[in-house]
Design a protein around this motif. Structure first.
Motif, PDB file in Angstrom:
ATOM      1  N   GLU A 117     -49.110  48.405  21.423  1.00  0.00           N
ATOM      2  CA  GLU A 117     -50.080  47.236  21.948  1.00  0.00           C
ATOM      3  C   GLU A 117     -51.517  47.657  21.604  1.00  0.00           C
ATOM      4  OE1 GLU A 117     -49.460  43.954  22.870  1.00  0.00           O
ATOM      5  OE2 GLU A 117     -47.474  44.489  22.500  1.00  0.00           O
ATOM      6  N   GLY A 118     -51.642  48.727  21.937  1.00  0.00           N
ATOM      7  CA  GLY A 118     -52.969  49.241  21.662  1.00  0.00           C
ATOM      8  C   GLY A 118     -54.239  48.689  22.272  1.00  0.00           C
ATOM      9  N   ILE A 119     -55.425  48.743  21.768  1.00  0.00           N
ATOM     10  CA  ILE A 119     -56.532  48.072  22.392  1.00  0.00           C
ATOM     11  C   ILE A 119     -56.446  46.634  22.549  1.00  0.00           C
ATOM     12  CG2 ILE A 119     -59.108  47.898  22.094  1.00  0.00           C
ATOM     13  CD1 ILE A 119     -58.977  50.745  21.197  1.00  0.00           C
ATOM     14  N   LEU A 120     -56.258  46.068  21.330  1.00  0.00           N
ATOM     15  CA  LEU A 120     -56.062  44.520  21.513  1.00  0.00           C
ATOM     16  C   LEU A 120     -55.154  44.058  22.467  1.00  0.00           C
ATOM     17  CD1 LEU A 120     -55.670  43.056  17.776  1.00  0.00           C
ATOM     18  CD2 LEU A 120     -57.420  42.609  19.539  1.00  0.00           C
ATOM     19  N   GLY A 121     -54.016  44.681  22.737  1.00  0.00           N
ATOM     20  CA  GLY A 121     -53.231  44.306  23.883  1.00  0.00           C
ATOM     21  C   GLY A 121     -53.691  44.415  25.237  1.00  0.00           C
ATOM     22  N   ALA A 122     -54.543  45.397  25.230  1.00  0.00           N
ATOM     23  CA  ALA A 122     -55.270  45.894  26.475  1.00  0.00           C
ATOM     24  C   ALA A 122     -56.078  44.709  27.010  1.00  0.00           C
ATOM     25  CB  ALA A 122     -55.622  47.197  26.584  1.00  0.00           C
ATOM     26  N   LEU A 123     -56.844  44.075  25.909  1.00  0.00           N
ATOM     27  CA  LEU A 123     -57.836  43.077  26.149  1.00  0.00           C
ATOM     28  C   LEU A 123     -57.210  41.748  26.333  1.00  0.00           C
ATOM     29  CD1 LEU A 123     -60.146  43.658  22.957  1.00  0.00           C
ATOM     30  CD2 LEU A 123     -60.704  43.759  25.376  1.00  0.00           C
ATOM     31  N   PHE A 124     -56.188  41.453  25.876  1.00  0.00           N
ATOM     32  CA  PHE A 124     -55.535  40.150  26.257  1.00  0.00           C
ATOM     33  C   PHE A 124     -54.536  40.319  27.636  1.00  0.00           C
ATOM     34  CE2 PHE A 124     -56.778  39.667  21.732  1.00  0.00           C
ATOM     35  CZ  PHE A 124     -57.716  38.570  21.896  1.00  0.00           C
ATOM     36  N   ARG A 125     -54.332  41.500  27.838  1.00  0.00           N
ATOM     37  CA  ARG A 125     -53.112  41.695  29.139  1.00  0.00           C
ATOM     38  C   ARG A 125     -52.088  40.715  29.238  1.00  0.00           C
ATOM     39  NH1 ARG A 125     -54.356  45.662  31.974  1.00  0.00           N
ATOM     40  NH2 ARG A 125     -56.203  46.749  31.337  1.00  0.00           N
ATOM     41  N   GLY A 126     -51.223  40.345  28.299  1.00  0.00           N
ATOM     42  CA  GLY A 126     -50.122  39.673  28.301  1.00  0.00           C
ATOM     43  C   GLY A 126     -49.044  40.483  29.038  1.00  0.00           C
ATOM     44  N   THR A 127     -47.607  39.647  29.424  1.00  0.00           N
ATOM     45  CA  THR A 127     -46.841  40.410  30.172  1.00  0.00           C
ATOM     46  C   THR A 127     -46.398  41.718  29.392  1.00  0.00           C
ATOM     47  OG1 THR A 127     -45.952  38.258  30.067  1.00  0.00           O
ATOM     48  CG2 THR A 127     -44.665  39.800  31.388  1.00  0.00           C
ATOM     49  N   ARG A 128     -46.429  41.668  28.079  1.00  0.00           N
ATOM     50  CA  ARG A 128     -45.947  42.625  27.318  1.00  0.00           C
ATOM     51  C   ARG A 128     -46.829  44.058  27.576  1.00  0.00           C
ATOM     52  NH1 ARG A 128     -45.605  41.948  21.039  1.00  0.00           N
ATOM     53  NH2 ARG A 128     -43.511  42.800  20.790  1.00  0.00           N
ATOM     54  N   THR A 129     -48.202  43.868  27.716  1.00  0.00           N
ATOM     55  CA  THR A 129     -49.015  44.741  28.018  1.00  0.00           C
ATOM     56  C   THR A 129     -48.690  45.495  29.217  1.00  0.00           C
ATOM     57  OG1 THR A 129     -50.549  43.739  26.530  1.00  0.00           O
ATOM     58  CG2 THR A 129     -51.362  45.187  28.237  1.00  0.00           C
ATOM     59  N   ARG A 130     -48.312  44.583  30.268  1.00  0.00           N
ATOM     60  CA  ARG A 130     -48.055  45.132  31.747  1.00  0.00           C
ATOM     61  C   ARG A 130     -46.776  45.930  31.547  1.00  0.00           C
ATOM     62  NH1 ARG A 130     -48.059  40.364  34.704  1.00  0.00           N
ATOM     63  NH2 ARG A 130     -49.772  39.412  33.619  1.00  0.00           N
ATOM     64  N   GLU A 131     -45.982  45.384  30.831  1.00  0.00           N
ATOM     65  CA  GLU A 131     -44.665  46.287  30.647  1.00  0.00           C
ATOM     66  C   GLU A 131     -44.942  47.484  30.097  1.00  0.00           C
ATOM     67  OE1 GLU A 131     -41.766  43.843  28.271  1.00  0.00           O
ATOM     68  OE2 GLU A 131     -41.398  42.454  29.963  1.00  0.00           O
ATOM     69  N   GLU A 132     -45.754  47.389  29.172  1.00  0.00           N
ATOM     70  CA  GLU A 132     -46.130  48.527  28.216  1.00  0.00           C
ATOM     71  C   GLU A 132     -46.897  49.726  29.071  1.00  0.00           C
ATOM     72  OE1 GLU A 132     -46.810  50.450  24.306  1.00  0.00           O
ATOM     73  OE2 GLU A 132     -47.437  48.129  24.379  1.00  0.00           O
ATOM     74  N   GLU A 133     -47.817  49.145  30.120  1.00  0.00           N
ATOM     75  CA  GLU A 133     -48.249  50.121  31.041  1.00  0.00           C
ATOM     76  C   GLU A 133     -47.303  50.914  31.997  1.00  0.00           C
ATOM     77  OE1 GLU A 133     -52.641  48.068  31.409  1.00  0.00           O
ATOM     78  OE2 GLU A 133     -51.693  48.471  33.314  1.00  0.00           O
ATOM     79  N   GLN A 134     -46.359  49.985  32.206  1.00  0.00           N
ATOM     80  CA  GLN A 134     -45.245  50.714  33.289  1.00  0.00           C
ATOM     81  C   GLN A 134     -44.548  51.696  32.393  1.00  0.00           C
ATOM     82  OE1 GLN A 134     -45.225  49.917  36.530  1.00  0.00           O
ATOM     83  NE2 GLN A 134     -44.038  51.997  36.366  1.00  0.00           N
ATOM     84  N   PHE A 135     -44.375  51.413  31.280  1.00  0.00           N
ATOM     85  CA  PHE A 135     -43.711  52.333  30.264  1.00  0.00           C
ATOM     86  C   PHE A 135     -44.479  53.602  30.221  1.00  0.00           C
ATOM     87  CE2 PHE A 135     -43.331  54.220  26.046  1.00  0.00           C
ATOM     88  CZ  PHE A 135     -41.914  54.468  26.081  1.00  0.00           C
ATOM     89  N   ILE A 136     -45.880  53.616  30.092  1.00  0.00           N
ATOM     90  CA  ILE A 136     -46.674  54.521  29.915  1.00  0.00           C
ATOM     91  C   ILE A 136     -46.846  55.239  31.141  1.00  0.00           C
ATOM     92  CG2 ILE A 136     -49.065  55.398  29.486  1.00  0.00           C
ATOM     93  CD1 ILE A 136     -49.174  52.897  27.586  1.00  0.00           C
ATOM     94  N   VAL A 137     -46.918  54.624  32.357  1.00  0.00           N
ATOM     95  CA  VAL A 137     -46.889  55.554  33.580  1.00  0.00           C
ATOM     96  C   VAL A 137     -45.605  56.157  33.763  1.00  0.00           C
ATOM     97  CG1 VAL A 137     -46.950  55.162  36.097  1.00  0.00           C
ATOM     98  CG2 VAL A 137     -48.548  53.826  34.782  1.00  0.00           C
ATOM     99  N   ASP A 138     -44.381  55.552  33.513  1.00  0.00           N
ATOM    100  CA  ASP A 138     -42.992  56.395  33.609  1.00  0.00           C
ATOM    101  C   ASP A 138     -43.115  57.462  32.617  1.00  0.00           C
ATOM    102  OD1 ASP A 138     -42.668  54.397  35.560  1.00  0.00           O
ATOM    103  OD2 ASP A 138     -41.230  53.141  34.117  1.00  0.00           O
ATOM    104  N   LYS A 139     -43.523  57.172  31.610  1.00  0.00           N
ATOM    105  CA  LYS A 139     -43.382  58.423  30.802  1.00  0.00           C
ATOM    106  C   LYS A 139     -44.273  59.533  31.121  1.00  0.00           C
ATOM    107  CE  LYS A 139     -44.504  59.445  25.866  1.00  0.00           C
ATOM    108  NZ  LYS A 139     -44.691  58.828  24.439  1.00  0.00           N
ATOM    109  N   SER A 140     -45.509  59.270  31.386  1.00  0.00           N
ATOM    110  CA  SER A 140     -46.423  60.170  31.892  1.00  0.00           C
ATOM    111  C   SER A 140     -45.928  60.975  33.181  1.00  0.00           C
ATOM    112  CB  SER A 140     -47.891  59.643  32.195  1.00  0.00           C
ATOM    113  OG  SER A 140     -48.307  58.980  30.916  1.00  0.00           O
ATOM    114  N   TYR A 141     -45.223  60.422  33.928  1.00  0.00           N
ATOM    115  CA  TYR A 141     -44.715  60.752  35.093  1.00  0.00           C
ATOM    116  C   TYR A 141     -43.616  61.992  34.756  1.00  0.00           C
ATOM    117  CZ  TYR A 141     -43.559  61.741  40.015  1.00  0.00           C
ATOM    118  OH  TYR A 141     -43.444  62.283  41.033  1.00  0.00           O
ATOM    119  N   ARG A 142     -42.908  61.443  34.035  1.00  0.00           N
ATOM    120  CA  ARG A 142     -41.525  62.435  33.407  1.00  0.00           C
ATOM    121  C   ARG A 142     -42.196  63.549  32.630  1.00  0.00           C
ATOM    122  NH1 ARG A 142     -39.052  57.814  31.473  1.00  0.00           N
ATOM    123  NH2 ARG A 142     -39.854  58.164  29.355  1.00  0.00           N
TER     124      ARG A 142
END
Ligand SMILES: Nc1ncnc2c1ncn2[C@@H]1O[C@H](COP(=O)(O)OP(=O)(O)O)[C@@H](O)[C@H]1O
Ligand SMILES: [Mg+2]
Length: 264
Positions: A117-142
Motif C-alpha cells: 500500500e505504501g504512502i498512497l494507501g495510508a492517505l486514503f485509509r481503505g479497508t485494505r490499509t487497515r488490514e495491512e496495518e494489522q499485518f505490519i503490527v503482527d509481523k513487527s511483534y513476531r
C-alpha cells in the motif's frame, strides 16, 4: 554455488583520499562473514557504498537475490531505499532509532518499504490499509519476539538498555525481509553479557531465518567465534581473507594490527 553478493574492484575516493581501493569481496548464501581492520580502514565507507549512501567512484556491486544460481543485479548507484527493497538491510555504527517512538513503532517503520500500500494507501485509509496495518503490527511483534524484545513493545526506544537498543536496530533491519544483513559494529559499547546475547542472536538469525550476515566488528572474540570467512582491510585495501584460523596466522594481518590484540 554462486555468491549472493559480489563486489568487484570497488573504489571510493573522497578528494585525494582512496577510502576504498579496488576491493573485491564475495558473500555466499547462509554465510556469516566479517569485515575487520583498524579505525579509518574504510569499513563503514564500504557499507555506505554497497547500500547506496555513496555511489562508488569505480567498481561494481552485484547481488543475486533469487538464490545462488540466479542472475545478478547491479545495485551500485541505486538509492538506499531501493537497495533495501532489493534485500540488503543494515544497521549503523551509531545507533539510529526513533528515540521518542515505541519499540513496536520502530520495527513497523522497517516494514513499510516492502508493503503493497505504501504512502498512497495510508492517505486514503481503505479497508485494505487497515488490514495491512494489522499485518505490519503482527509481523513487527513476531520479529520482536524472535529478537527477545517482546517485553518492551510499548516502551519508548530511548528507555531501553543500551544492548536492547542495538538489538532493536537489528529487529528493524529484519522487518525489511533482507537476504543479507549488514551490521556495523553491533557489539560496540556492549558489556560481556550483551555481547554473548548478540552472538547467539546473530547465529539464530542465520540459522532460523536463513539470512546471510556481514559484520564489521572490533570485538575479535565475537568475530572469531561467529565468522566463517573474514576480510581484513587496511587503508581501503584488502590485506587478507580467510577462516579465523587463516587470519590469526596471517603475518600481514598481524602487522596491520601491531599493538592490538587479534589473538582472542
Ligand atoms: N564523507 C566522507 N568525506 C571524506 N572522507 C571520508 C568520508 N567518510 C569517510 N571518510 C574517510 O574515509 C576513511 C575511512 O573511513 P571509515 O570508512 O569511516 O573507516 P572505518 O569504518 O574503517 O573506521 C577515513 O579516512 C575517513 O576519514
Ligand atoms: Mg566505521
Amino acid at each position: 554455488m554462486k555468491p549472493i553478493l559480489e563486489v568487484n574492484n570497488l573504489t571510493m575516493k573522497f578528494g585525494g583520499l582512496k577510502a576504498i581501493d579496488t576491493l573485491n569481496l564475495t558473500i555466499n548464501k547462509g554465510e556469516i562473514a566479517a569485515l575487520i581492520g583498524p579505525n579509518g580502514a574504510g569499513k563503514t565507507t564500504f557499507f555506505n557504498c554497497i547500500t547506496g549512501i555513496y555511489t562508488p567512484t569505480k567498481g561494481d556491486v552485484l547481488i543475486r537475490p533469487d538464490g545462488t544460481e540466479g542472475s545478478t543485479k547491479r545495485i551500485n548507484g541505486l538509492k538506499p531505499n531501493l537497495v533495501t527493497r532489493k534485500g540488503l538491510a543494515r544497521t549503523f555504527q551509531n545507533i539510529r532509532l526513533f528515540s521518542s517512538m515505541t519499540v513496536l513503532e520502530n520495527v513497523m517503520i522497517g516494514c513499510h518499504p516492502v508493503t503493497r500500500e505504501g504512502i498512497l494507501g495510508a492517505l486514503f485509509r481503505g479497508t485494505r490499509t487497515r488490514e495491512e496495518e494489522q499485518f505490519i503490527v503482527d509481523k513487527s511483534y513476531r520479529i520482536l519476539e524472535k529478537i527477545g524484545l517482546e517485553a518492551y513493545v510499548d516502551e519508548l526506544a530511548l528507555n531501553l538498555p543500551y544492548g536492547a537498543q542495538r538489538r532493536l536496530e537489528i529487529a528493524r533491519a529484519l522487518a525489511t525481509d533482507p537476504f543479507l544483513l549488514l551490521l556495523d559494529e553491533p557489539a560496540a559499547g556492549m558489556n560481556p553479557k550483551e555481547t554473548q546475547q548478540l552472538d547467539e542472536l546473530i547465529l539464530k538469525i542465520r540459522d532460523e531465518e536463513k539470512i546471510s550476515i556481514l559484520l564489521i566488528e572490533h570485538d575479535m572474540k565475537l568475530v572469531m567465534s561467529l565468522s566463517e570467512n573474514i576480510f581484513v582491510v587496511d587503508y581501503g585495501k584488502k590485506i587478507g581473507e580467510g577462516t579465523p584460523e587463516d587470519i590469526r596466522n596471517n603475518p600481514v594481518v598481524i602487522k596491520a594490527y601491531l599493538g592490538e590484540d587479534i589473538d582472542a
